[in-house]
Structure formats: C-alpha cells, structure tokens
Scaffold this active site. Structure first.
Site, PDB file in Angstrom:
ATOM      1  N   GLY A 103      21.110  51.173  36.411  1.00 38.16           N
ATOM      2  CA  GLY A 103      20.773  52.600  36.305  1.00 38.16           C
ATOM      3  C   GLY A 103      19.429  52.986  36.880  1.00 38.16           C
ATOM      4  CB  SER A 104      17.014  51.541  39.292  1.00 38.05           C
ATOM      5  OG  SER A 104      17.698  51.356  40.498  1.00 38.05           O
ATOM      6  NE  ARG A 130      36.924  49.353  37.650  1.00 37.27           N
ATOM      7  CZ  ARG A 130      37.516  48.166  37.647  1.00 37.27           C
ATOM      8  NH1 ARG A 130      36.793  47.063  37.754  1.00 37.27           N
ATOM      9  NH2 ARG A 130      38.821  48.074  37.547  1.00 37.27           N
ATOM     10  CG  HIS A 178      27.351  52.002  50.638  1.00 35.91           C
ATOM     11  ND1 HIS A 178      28.197  51.240  49.848  1.00 35.91           N
ATOM     12  CD2 HIS A 178      27.198  51.310  51.796  1.00 35.91           C
ATOM     13  CE1 HIS A 178      28.533  50.145  50.500  1.00 35.91           C
ATOM     14  NE2 HIS A 178      27.938  50.155  51.681  1.00 35.91           N
ATOM     15  CD  GLU A 181      20.099  51.992  46.878  1.00 31.60           C
ATOM     16  OE1 GLU A 181      20.689  52.421  45.870  1.00 31.60           O
ATOM     17  OE2 GLU A 181      20.223  50.812  47.280  1.00 31.60           O
TER      18      GLU A 181
HETATM   19  C1  GAR Z   1      22.363  50.342  44.195  1.00 30.49           C
HETATM   20  O1  GAR Z   1      21.756  49.531  45.158  1.00 30.49           O
HETATM   21  C2  GAR Z   1      23.493  51.139  44.797  1.00 30.49           C
HETATM   22  O2  GAR Z   1      23.258  51.547  46.111  1.00 30.49           O
HETATM   23  C3  GAR Z   1      24.612  50.116  44.757  1.00 30.49           C
HETATM   24  O3  GAR Z   1      24.468  49.471  43.519  1.00 30.49           O
HETATM   25  C4  GAR Z   1      23.084  49.489  43.141  1.00 30.49           C
HETATM   26  C5  GAR Z   1      22.996  50.090  41.760  1.00 30.49           C
HETATM   27  O4  GAR Z   1      21.694  49.997  41.262  1.00 30.49           O
HETATM   28  N1  GAR Z   1      25.879  50.755  44.871  1.00 30.49           N
HETATM   29  C6  GAR Z   1      26.915  50.206  45.505  1.00 30.49           C
HETATM   30  O5  GAR Z   1      26.877  49.104  45.996  1.00 30.49           O
HETATM   31  C7  GAR Z   1      28.152  51.081  45.521  1.00 30.49           C
HETATM   32  N2  GAR Z   1      29.116  50.513  46.406  1.00 30.49           N
HETATM   33  P1  GAR Z   1      21.240  50.886  40.009  1.00 30.49           P
HETATM   34  O6  GAR Z   1      22.283  50.644  38.906  1.00 30.49           O
HETATM   35  O7  GAR Z   1      19.907  50.331  39.640  1.00 30.49           O
HETATM   36  O8  GAR Z   1      21.193  52.305  40.442  1.00 30.49           O
END
Ligand code: GAR
Length: 194
Positions: free
Chosen positions: A16-17, A95, A113, A178
């Site tokens: 959840g960052s 998902r 992404h 991101e």
């Molecule tokens: C992030 O790097 C996001 O871009 C990636 O998962 C991570 C979640 O981090 N998403 C994907 O790969 C979607 N296909 P977070 O939980 O700290 O936000």
C-alpha cells in the site's frame, strides 16, 4: 467544495505505498479527489492499516472466499454500492479484472504499472528489464480496459537503469516515481472528466 471532489475507491493487495501517496495527496485541500473506500483482496495486509490510520473505510473481499472470478467480482461490486465512486484506482492490486467487472466501469478504472507500457506488461517487470539489458525503465498510469495493461496512458515517468542494479534496487527507484505519477494522473483524469 468537498462535494466537487472525485470520489475514489483504491484497490490494493499488499504493502500500500501507492495508496499512501494518494492519501498524502488527498490531504491537500486543493487536490481534486478524495478516497472514499479502500478495498483489499487479501486480509491483514499493511495497506489496510494505512487506510485505517487515515480514517478511511477499508473492506476486505478475499478472493479465496469465492469459487469463481465472477463471484469474487460481484462481491466487490456489492461492497462498492454504498459509496458513490467516480473512479477506481488499482494500486498494487494483483488480481486481473475480467470484462464482467471492467465493462461496468467504462473509463472509470485506472492502474499503475511498474514499466514503460506497452513494454513489459505483466509481472516481474524489473527482472525482465535487467535481463534484456535495458538502460531505461519507469512506470505508467493508464486506463483499464479488458486487455491487461493495455488502456490509454495518462502519465509515464522514466527511470534510468544503473550499472549493478538488482531487481530490488530498480524497483525502489521506480517506486519513488510511482508515488509522484499516481497523484498526478488522478488530477489529470479529473480534468479530462470535467
Ligand atoms: C507497485 O510497484 C505497483 O506498480 C505494482 O505493485 C507494486 C505495489 O506496491 N503493481 C503491479 O505490478 C500491477 N501489475 P504498493 O502496494 O506499495 O503500492
């Protein structure tokens, strides 16, 4: 003033960052959106704690409690009913949503992404970027359509690949971008809807 803000649902699966970056952006009074609900497909993940620390309603719809994708998606749709959601933000939601779900929210779901789409759709993006010897990667916020990682791009941020990078080092450098890209993309999406 608050009534004019776009109501967001943020979908997570873990840390959840990115959710936290959106929570922080929404603290700014001038930001054009607010988070009405956080939904996780996994129980007890750190992102749920981040939602509750920010006093945002947090719901778990565990995919393992449902026999089919359609049942799982119907449970998520039912959970959203109580909130007047304008935009669903997938933030590390791991998902794949089927057309059954996506087609009910045309132009109203966005995703972040960790690659420069259309390159490196899917998982393990940083490993694949390094294996291919790329000198640049980044992140993309895009609209969600039934084809995975394929909708119109809203924002991209570019990140250099450095000598000796590991997948984790690269992931950390991309993640910093991101956290800038997602709040920017939502503000742009709001303008497009206005
Ligand atoms: C992030 O790097 C996001 O871009 C990636 O998962 C991570 C979640 O981090 N998403 C994907 O790969 C979607 N296909 P977070 O939980 O700290 O936000």
């Amino acid at each position: 003033m608050d009534d004019k803000k776009l109501n967001l649902a943020v979908f997570i699966s873990g840390r959840g960052s990115n959710l936290q970056s959106l929570i922080d952006a929404c603290r700014d009074e001038g930001y054009p959106a607010k988070i009405s609900v956080v939904l996780s497909n996994k129980p007890d993940v750190p992102g749920l704690q981040k939602a509750s620390d920010a006093n945002i309603p947090a719901i778990t719809v565990h995919h393992k409690d449902h026999n089919t994708r359609e049942d799982f998606e119907n449970a998520m749709l039912a959970a959203l009913k109580d909130y007047e959601i304008d935009l669903i933000c997938l933030a590390g939601f791991m998902r794949i949503l089927t057309p059954h779900f996506v087609n009910q929210w045309p132009g109203q779901i966005i995703n972040i992404h960790p690659s420069l789409l259309p390159d490196y759709k899917g998982t393990n993006t940083h490993e694949r970027v390094l294996a291919d010897g790329k000198t640049e990667t980044g992140c993309t916020v895009h609209y969600v359509v039934p084809d995975v990682d394929s909708g119109a791009i809203i924002v991209q941020k570019r990140v250099p690949v450095l000598e000796g990078d590991t997948p984790d080092a690269l992931a950390a450098r991309v993640l910093e971008q991101e956290h800038i890209a997602y709040p920017e993309a939502i503000a742009l999406a709001v303008k497009e809807k206005a």
